[in-house]
Design a protein around this motif. Structure first.
Motif, PDB file in Angstrom:
ATOM      1  N   GLU A   1      -3.106   4.700  -5.233  1.00  0.00           N
ATOM      2  CA  GLU A   1      -2.112   3.867  -4.550  1.00  0.00           C
ATOM      3  C   GLU A   1      -0.748   4.023  -5.209  1.00  0.00           C
ATOM      4  O   GLU A   1       0.277   4.063  -4.520  1.00  0.00           O
ATOM      5  CB  GLU A   1      -2.567   2.411  -4.551  1.00  0.00           C
ATOM      6  N   GLU A   2      -0.690   4.127  -6.548  1.00  0.00           N
ATOM      7  CA  GLU A   2       0.590   4.324  -7.247  1.00  0.00           C
ATOM      8  C   GLU A   2       1.203   5.669  -6.851  1.00  0.00           C
ATOM      9  O   GLU A   2       2.413   5.763  -6.610  1.00  0.00           O
ATOM     10  CB  GLU A   2       0.368   4.279  -8.763  1.00  0.00           C
TER      11      GLU A   2
ATOM     12  N   GLN B 296       0.628   7.280  -4.092  1.00  0.00           N
ATOM     13  CA  GLN B 296       1.045   7.170  -2.693  1.00  0.00           C
ATOM     14  C   GLN B 296       2.405   6.490  -2.583  1.00  0.00           C
ATOM     15  O   GLN B 296       3.268   6.937  -1.826  1.00  0.00           O
ATOM     16  CB  GLN B 296      -0.006   6.395  -1.886  1.00  0.00           C
ATOM     17  N   VAL B 297       2.617   5.431  -3.373  1.00  0.00           N
ATOM     18  CA  VAL B 297       3.898   4.726  -3.358  1.00  0.00           C
ATOM     19  C   VAL B 297       5.007   5.658  -3.828  1.00  0.00           C
ATOM     20  O   VAL B 297       6.097   5.720  -3.233  1.00  0.00           O
ATOM     21  CB  VAL B 297       3.829   3.439  -4.236  1.00  0.00           C
TER      22      VAL B 297
ATOM     23  N   GLU C 281      -8.754   4.279  -7.356  1.00  0.00           N
ATOM     24  CA  GLU C 281      -8.005   3.812  -6.188  1.00  0.00           C
ATOM     25  C   GLU C 281      -6.643   3.268  -6.580  1.00  0.00           C
ATOM     26  O   GLU C 281      -5.653   3.514  -5.885  1.00  0.00           O
ATOM     27  CB  GLU C 281      -8.810   2.752  -5.442  1.00  0.00           C
ATOM     28  N   GLU C 282      -6.572   2.546  -7.702  1.00  0.00           N
ATOM     29  CA  GLU C 282      -5.283   1.993  -8.134  1.00  0.00           C
ATOM     30  C   GLU C 282      -4.294   3.119  -8.438  1.00  0.00           C
ATOM     31  O   GLU C 282      -3.117   3.049  -8.072  1.00  0.00           O
ATOM     32  CB  GLU C 282      -5.459   1.111  -9.398  1.00  0.00           C
TER      33      GLU C 282
ATOM     34  N   SER D 292      -7.444   3.793   2.986  1.00  0.00           N
ATOM     35  CA  SER D 292      -7.068   2.584   2.244  1.00  0.00           C
ATOM     36  C   SER D 292      -5.853   1.952   2.877  1.00  0.00           C
ATOM     37  O   SER D 292      -5.208   2.526   3.740  1.00  0.00           O
ATOM     38  CB  SER D 292      -6.793   2.927   0.783  1.00  0.00           C
ATOM     39  N   SER D 293      -5.509   0.760   2.413  1.00  0.00           N
ATOM     40  CA  SER D 293      -4.400   0.010   3.007  1.00  0.00           C
ATOM     41  C   SER D 293      -3.075   0.756   2.887  1.00  0.00           C
ATOM     42  O   SER D 293      -2.177   0.557   3.684  1.00  0.00           O
ATOM     43  CB  SER D 293      -4.296  -1.381   2.369  1.00  0.00           C
ATOM     44  N   THR D 294      -2.931   1.630   1.900  1.00  0.00           N
ATOM     45  CA  THR D 294      -1.695   2.394   1.753  1.00  0.00           C
ATOM     46  C   THR D 294      -1.802   3.790   2.340  1.00  0.00           C
ATOM     47  O   THR D 294      -0.876   4.566   2.254  1.00  0.00           O
ATOM     48  CB  THR D 294      -1.312   2.490   0.256  1.00  0.00           C
TER      49      THR D 294
ATOM     50  N   VAL E  69      -4.081   6.249   1.481  1.00  0.00           N
ATOM     51  CA  VAL E  69      -4.306   7.260   0.446  1.00  0.00           C
ATOM     52  C   VAL E  69      -5.350   8.282   0.868  1.00  0.00           C
ATOM     53  O   VAL E  69      -5.081   9.462   0.950  1.00  0.00           O
ATOM     54  CB  VAL E  69      -4.730   6.590  -0.891  1.00  0.00           C
TER      55      VAL E  69
ATOM     56  N   SER F 157     -13.627  -0.100  -3.857  1.00  0.00           N
ATOM     57  CA  SER F 157     -13.583   1.277  -3.339  1.00  0.00           C
ATOM     58  C   SER F 157     -14.846   1.651  -2.594  1.00  0.00           C
ATOM     59  O   SER F 157     -14.818   2.480  -1.711  1.00  0.00           O
ATOM     60  CB  SER F 157     -13.324   2.258  -4.482  1.00  0.00           C
TER      61      SER F 157
END
Length: 197
Positions: free
Chosen positions: A31-32, A34-35, A27-28, A11-13, A15, A3
């Motif tokens: 990302e969840e 965001q998904v 960050e994890e 971030s790649s997603t 966020v 991070s």
């Protein structure tokens, strides 16, 4: 990449669009979320498409049944008005107004006032006043009619007067001169013995 390397980047997603993650959010976990957000937005889009398709199908069914938008509005209005009339508030208000009307019309003041107005209507003074006003109206109407006749007579007399005839001749002479010149004729008119203005 951790991070700290992402710092102010997305971030790649996708966020952290503002640069950094909100406080207390790893960050994890971001990302969840965001998904999950992407999945919910996809479901919303699907539901919108289904709703549009269902609305089209309903409109087609109504068209086939001969239900126009206007008749649907009338039906909704009638249903709504019926629901209002059946509501407790409407019934209580209607009852209260009915009670109030009964109390007013049966009160001594109302009965006395009604009797007084009936007596006034039958009185000689009222009848004389009514006759006087009626006569005044007829006299006023006759006076206006006489004034109108007098004005018409005055205009008739004025039109036949020598002054008006002279004025009329001068206007005719002027008209002939203007019209004659525009048609290429000379200044002389049949009434040239009349002096111009």
């Amino acid at each position: 990449m951790d991070s700290s390397e992402h710092g102010s980047s997305v971030s790649s997603t996708g966020v952290a669009s503002g640069g950094t993650l909100p406080p207390g959010l790893a960050e994890e976990e971001a990302e969840e979320i965001q998904v999950e957000l992407t999945k919910v937005e996809d479901e919303i889009q699907t539901l919108r498409q289904v709703l549009v398709a269902k609305e089209r199908h309903a409109a087609e069914l109504k068209r086939r049944l001969g239900i126009s938008p206007l008749s649907e509005i009338k039906q909704n209005f009638t249903k709504g008005w019926h629901e209002v009339q059946c509501s407790d508030a409407y019934m209580r208000t209607s009852q209260t107004l009915g009670d109030l009307n009964h109390r007013v019309t049966s009160s001594n003041l109302y009965l006395t006032a009604s009797a007084t107005f009936e007596e006034i209507g039958r009185s000689d003074a009222y009848k004389r006043t009514q006759e006087t006003l009626s006569q005044a109206g007829h006299m006023t109407s006759a006076a206006f009619s006489s004034v109108g006749s007098a004005i018409r007579n005055q205009f008739g007399e004025m039109r036949n007067s020598p002054s008006f005839k002279s004025f009329e001749d001068k206007v005719e002479n002027m008209k002939y001169k203007v019209m004659g010149r525009s048609n290429g004729e000379s200044d002389h008119s049949p009434t040239s013995n009349n002096a111009p203005f």
